[in-house]
Structure formats: C-alpha cells, structure tokens
Enzyme design. Structure first.
Site, PDB file in Angstrom:
ATOM      1  N   GLU A  43       1.714  -0.601  -4.995  1.00  0.00           N
ATOM      2  CA  GLU A  43       0.815   0.490  -5.363  1.00  0.00           C
ATOM      3  C   GLU A  43       1.693   1.703  -5.626  1.00  0.00           C
ATOM      4  O   GLU A  43       2.010   2.474  -4.732  1.00  0.00           O
ATOM      5  CB  GLU A  43      -0.200   0.802  -4.263  1.00  0.00           C
ATOM      6  CG  GLU A  43      -1.212   1.831  -4.746  1.00  0.00           C
ATOM      7  CD  GLU A  43      -1.994   2.533  -3.649  1.00  0.00           C
ATOM      8  OE1 GLU A  43      -3.080   3.041  -3.949  1.00  0.00           O
ATOM      9  OE2 GLU A  43      -1.534   2.599  -2.501  1.00  0.00           O
ATOM     10  N   ASP A  85       0.836  -1.202   0.000  1.00  0.00           N
ATOM     11  CA  ASP A  85       0.000   0.000   0.000  1.00  0.00           C
ATOM     12  C   ASP A  85       0.875   1.257   0.000  1.00  0.00           C
ATOM     13  O   ASP A  85       1.876   1.328   0.718  1.00  0.00           O
ATOM     14  CB  ASP A  85      -0.876  -0.036   1.263  1.00  0.00           C
ATOM     15  CG  ASP A  85      -1.920   1.056   1.280  1.00  0.00           C
ATOM     16  OD1 ASP A  85      -2.694   1.128   0.313  1.00  0.00           O
ATOM     17  OD2 ASP A  85      -1.963   1.826   2.253  1.00  0.00           O
TER      18      ASP A  85
HETATM   19  C1  GLC Z   1      -4.214   3.166  -0.679  1.00  0.00           C
HETATM   20  C2  GLC Z   1      -5.409   2.261  -0.630  1.00  0.00           C
HETATM   21  C3  GLC Z   1      -6.609   3.067  -0.227  1.00  0.00           C
HETATM   22  C4  GLC Z   1      -6.359   3.658   1.140  1.00  0.00           C
HETATM   23  C5  GLC Z   1      -5.059   4.439   1.165  1.00  0.00           C
HETATM   24  C6  GLC Z   1      -4.621   4.707   2.556  1.00  0.00           C
HETATM   25  O1  GLC Z   1      -4.305   4.122  -1.667  1.00  0.00           O
HETATM   26  O2  GLC Z   1      -5.562   1.618  -1.866  1.00  0.00           O
HETATM   27  O3  GLC Z   1      -7.778   2.311  -0.223  1.00  0.00           O
HETATM   28  O4  GLC Z   1      -7.419   4.502   1.504  1.00  0.00           O
HETATM   29  O5  GLC Z   1      -4.002   3.715   0.573  1.00  0.00           O
HETATM   30  O6  GLC Z   1      -4.154   3.534   3.159  1.00  0.00           O
END
Ligand code: GLC
Length: 550
Positions: A293, A229
């Site tokens: 991500e 993440d």
């Molecule tokens: C990432 C996740 C999202 C979350 C954010 C904070 O972007 O995909 O769903 O709100 O991180 O953890």
C-alpha cells in the site's frame, strides 16, 4: 474439507499448488503465471460470507465460496486483516500477529482455506500491518508502563516540548494531532491513525527481528505473500522533524490535513526494511510476493518501491484510483505510469478498495454501461488487474445510516472524509435472507446493512447471460487466452475526444466514454460491452477488435 472441495466447480484444468518449503539462499526467476499474468481479487473477510451465522463473515464462509472465485478466473486473493484485533479500525489494530481473529475462525480454518484455495489454483495474500499495533497488544501494554521495560523502545515515544505540547506538528491521517500523552512515562506516543493504533518504532532492531519471524510464521504455513499496510510510512524521520505546511498547489488530501508528510512518510530508510522482507520471500520455493500500500501520488516515487527488483513485487497506484473517469485524465495516468515505472516493474491496477467509494459509485454513477466500460479498461491495461469483491457484479456503495456506522472515520474525526462503511457491506449471493450472506436460514443480521441488492446478486447474474458478472468472466477468460492482453506493450492510438483507443499487440481496445456513438475501428470484433451495430459502438461502451491479418 472434502465436502467443500466437491463444491469447487470450475477448477478443472487448474493445477493444484504444491506445499511450500524454504529453499537455500540464491535467487531464481519468479513464476510469472499467477501474479503477473493473472487477476487478483480483494476479499474483505468480514463481509464476504458468514458460515457460522453470527453476522460477521469468516474463513469457513470464504472457503465455501471459493467456487465463485475459481469460476471468475482469479489467480490470487488478498484478504484484509485476519489476525486478532480490538477492531477499533476493523483488523488494522492487531492484538496478535500469529493467529486468526476469533470472528473469522482458527489457525486450522486458515490452513484449510489455504489448502482449498491452492487446490483450486488460487494463491492467498494476507494483510501485514507493520506500521502500528492495537493499544491493547501486549507489546504496547508493556511499552507504555515505564521508560525502562524490555519493550520500552518498541513504539515511537518522545518527550513533550518544554511547554508540555506534543513533540512535533504531525497530524493523524484520521484527523487531529498524531500524539497521545502517557502519564506513566511522561511522554507522548505517536499514532498516525486512531489513538488505539500506536506506531511501532522501526528504528528498533527487536521490532525488525520480530517481524521477520511473523513473515516466516505465515510463509511456512503456505501463505503466498502479503499486502503491506501503510507500507510507505513505517520508518519515520529519526529526528522527528516538523512537517512543512501544505500549499494551495498540493492535492486535496494533503490540504485537508494542512501539511505535507515530508518527515512522517516515504522516508528513504523504508527501503531497507522492504529489501529485508524481499530477501525472506525469495528464500521460499513457492516464491511469495509483496504488494505494498504505497500511498504516494508521485509516480517517480512509486517506482522506488520496486527497488532494483529487490523490494516490492507490486506497488499500488493510487493516482489511478483518484483520477476522474474521463478519457484524457485516464490516458494521462496510464501513460505516466508506463513512463515512470522501470520496464521490468509490474504495475497493479485497482478501481475500488475498502478505503474508498466503489468505482461503480465514484466513477460510474451506478450506470451499468459505464461500469462495463470501466471493467474493460481495467482488463486492457498492462499489469495486474485487482478486483474488489463485488466489482465483478457492478455493485455500488450502500448508504449506511449513522446509527449503523462501524468505521471510526464515520464519527467525522477528519472533516471532509466520509466513513468507509458504504463500500464494506455484505456480498450479495442470492435472494434468500440477507442475500445469502449467512448460512441457510439466514443467521444473525449482518454487521453492516446489506442495502438493496435485488437483481444484482451472484445468482441473478449467473442466470443472465448478459450480466456484468458474465462480462467480467469473459474479459478475464479473454485475458487468459490472449498473451497480447497480458504482455504486449501498451500504446494509445489517436482517437476522437472522449474515446480511448488502446493497442495491445494484435488487439485494439476502443472505449467510448462519451454520450454519442463512435466508430469502433477496423478489424474483427472479439468482445464488446454492448451490441455493436455496423461500424459504430454505442455511447458508453467498449469493444475489443483484432487487427486484420493478425
Ligand atoms: C490502511 C488501510 C486502512 C486502515 C489504515 C490504518 O490505509 O487500508 O483501512 O484504516 O491503513 O491501518
């Protein structure tokens, strides 16, 4: 467990996976078969299947539905966070990294899920949330209490400016200043998301060591890797310098926040952490993978996350998700990706996820013809396709009334950004109560509304040989059967405006993104999204053909 196994149909011929064990240092070539040649599938566990009837999906529910995933032909799952959480941001505010959220079950349920998934030939990636914890995590409780406790340095703390204002100009991804004042320390803590998600301090060696242990905890249990993440933002500028203002040339998401995240994201030091994690993964015989991500819109920057083959195995391509569903724009992103990534870097392609409107709504106006073309496009690209649960059914978003909203963004904290509930609603399995989301008899009302799903459930589409589900299965099976679709270089051939012609070795994929019939191209027809009459494919349809003689 045995009873669940017997429910796994469609897994014949898939070799069960062996239990993991650590192996001595030294690199070996990676096993291509599942993450480079296969299909990944994202499960939002709270919305997939609810075995205990409390209205929230759980691991037992997912286990009981593994047969659907095996029949679809996916080779790996990514589960959104499964750790205990205070749920200010639904799992992304972790209160304990080495356990399972009580709504989802227990560690034993996770072990059983891993065993059943592996028996079905399916790998499992967990969501690792290293950028921040919950403010209720014991580490933060300790850290915020004083300036000299053992965890004092675990989070990003900074003194106010002389006038008492926050330490710098950074803004939260969810709107407003990124800093919260803590009177007990007389300092601000950084929070890039909600105020309940304090950012960890990745300059602190103890934090790095702790996460090494967390990775090993899960890898020792047999987890096949992690989706990371907010991968691009974990290490912040050490001097906490102000971000520069956005300019009119910046993309909408940057303009929305009024600044370029030059010092709060994509810092060079993040790569040290990724190399460290990669080395840990490479120390395991079952060769776990890292999927990041990487929310960067610069494709050259994306390439850096692959390192020299010693960082991420795959980095998400957000420009692809953000592009309009239009032939020229799609071609441009695909060509830029192919040109931007090193030859041995594996692209990953996804059209929907839990943070954005589903592609069926965003790209296709819920037009089934367009949905089928988009699915064929996804399966025609070079790299790893990743489906979001329900993509295989062609599910659109569900309108979620304000009174039923669950997502913190639904409160309008960031004007211009909608809540993400519409893409997170329960999976529709059949025509029974709550579309089969709960146990037999229905159970409690699901945590988010199911929306109208009549005619679109898994059971409906199982019964219809021409359904989107059946097309998705055929596309996945074709990819499995045709090495060219998986590995051959990708090349666009000349085509009329609005048409994409993708060549993959002996196969040619013609995608008609126009309102008129178009020539389908020469060669033997292999698979089409709509009936092909003579030499033409209908408006908004796609066809895969094989070059004659090949
Ligand atoms: C990432 C996740 C999202 C979350 C954010 C904070 O972007 O995909 O769903 O709100 O991180 O953890």
């Amino acid at each position: 467990m045995a009873s669940t196994r017997t429910r796994l149909r469609g897994t014949r011929g898939r070799a069960p996976l062996r239990a993991p064990h650590r192996r001595p240092a030294g690199r070996r070539p990676h096993d291509r078969s599942w993450w480079q040649d296969g299909i990944l599938y994202q499960v939002y566990p709270r919305s997939f299947a609810d075995a205990d009837g409390d209205g929230h999906g759980d691991l037992r529910g997912l286990r009981a539905r593994l047969g659907h995933l095996a029949r679809l032909g996916v080779s790996g799952l990514w589960l959104n966070p499964t750790c205990p959480s205070a749920d200010a941001d639904w799992g992304y505010d972790v209160t304990g990294y080495c356990d399972v959220h009580p709504d989802f079950g227990t560690l034993e349920d996770m072990d059983a899920l891993l065993a059943d998934a592996h028996a079905a030939g399916i790998r499992v990636l967990l969501d690792l949330v290293p950028n921040h914890t919950s403010d209720r995590h014991p580490w933060f409780q300790e850290s915020r209490a004083s300036r000299d406790n053992p965890k004092a340095d675990w989070y990003v703390w900074a003194d106010p400016r002389p006038d008492g204002a926050p330490p710098n100009n950074w803004v939260s991804m969810f709107g407003g200043p990124a800093w919260e004042f803590e009177p007990r320390r007389g300092q601000y803590y950084l929070r890039n998301f909600t105020r309940n998600q304090p950012d960890l301090n990745w300059w602190c060696e103890d934090v790095r060591d702790e996460f090494d242990r967390i990775l090993r905890f899960w890898l020792d249990r047999g987890v096949d890797g992690f989706r990371i993440d907010v991968c691009q933002a974990i290490v912040k500028d050490r001097g906490l310098r102000d971000n520069p203002p956005a300019t009119p040339e910046d993309r909408a998401n940057v303009r929305l926040r009024g600044q370029r995240p030059a010092y709060s994201m994509n810092r060079p030091e993040v790569h040290d952490v990724l190399r460290r994690w990669r080395a840990i993964c490479d120390g395991y015989a079952h060769r776990p993978i890292l999927l990041g991500e990487t929310n960067t819109h610069d494709l050259a920057g994306l390439a850096r996350y692959y390192g020299a083959g010693d960082e991420l195995h795959m980095a998400f391509n957000f420009p692809f998700m953000g592009t309009p569903f239009e032939a020229g724009a799609l071609r441009e992103i695909v060509e830029r990706t192919e040109a931007g990534l090193p030859a041995d870097a594996q692209p990953v392609w996804t059209m929907s996820n839990h943070d954005a409107p589903r592609f069926v709504s965003r790209w296709c106006d819920d037009d089934p013809r367009k949905v089928r073309v988009a699915l064929m496009l996804l399966m025609a690209l070079r790299g790893t396709p990743l489906l979001y649960y329900g993509d295989e059914l062609g599910l659109p978003d569900v309108a979620v009334p304000a009174a039923a909203a669950r997502d913190p963004l639904a409160a309008g904290t960031l004007p211009g950004k909608d809540g993400r509930d519409p893409c997170r609603t329960p999976m529709p399995w059949d025509a029974s109560a709550h579309y089969g989301f709960g146990p037999a008899g229905g159970g409690a009302a699901p945590w988010l509304p199911t929306g109208p799903r009549a005619g679109r459930t898994v059971a409906d589409q199982e019964a219809d040989p021409d359904s989107t589900l059946q097309l998705t299965r055929r596309l996945i099976a074709l990819r499995a059967a045709e090495p060219d679709l998986r590995r051959a270089p990708l090349r666009f051939a000349g085509a009329p405006p609005g048409v994409l012609v993708i060549e993959r070795g002996a196969l040619r994929v013609t995608l008609n993104l126009t309102d008129r019939a178009q020539p389908r191209g020469a060669g033997k027809l292999v698979l089409a999204t709509a009936p092909v009459i003579g030499g033409a494919i209908p408006a908004w349809s796609g066809a895969i053909t094989r070059r004659s003689g090949a």
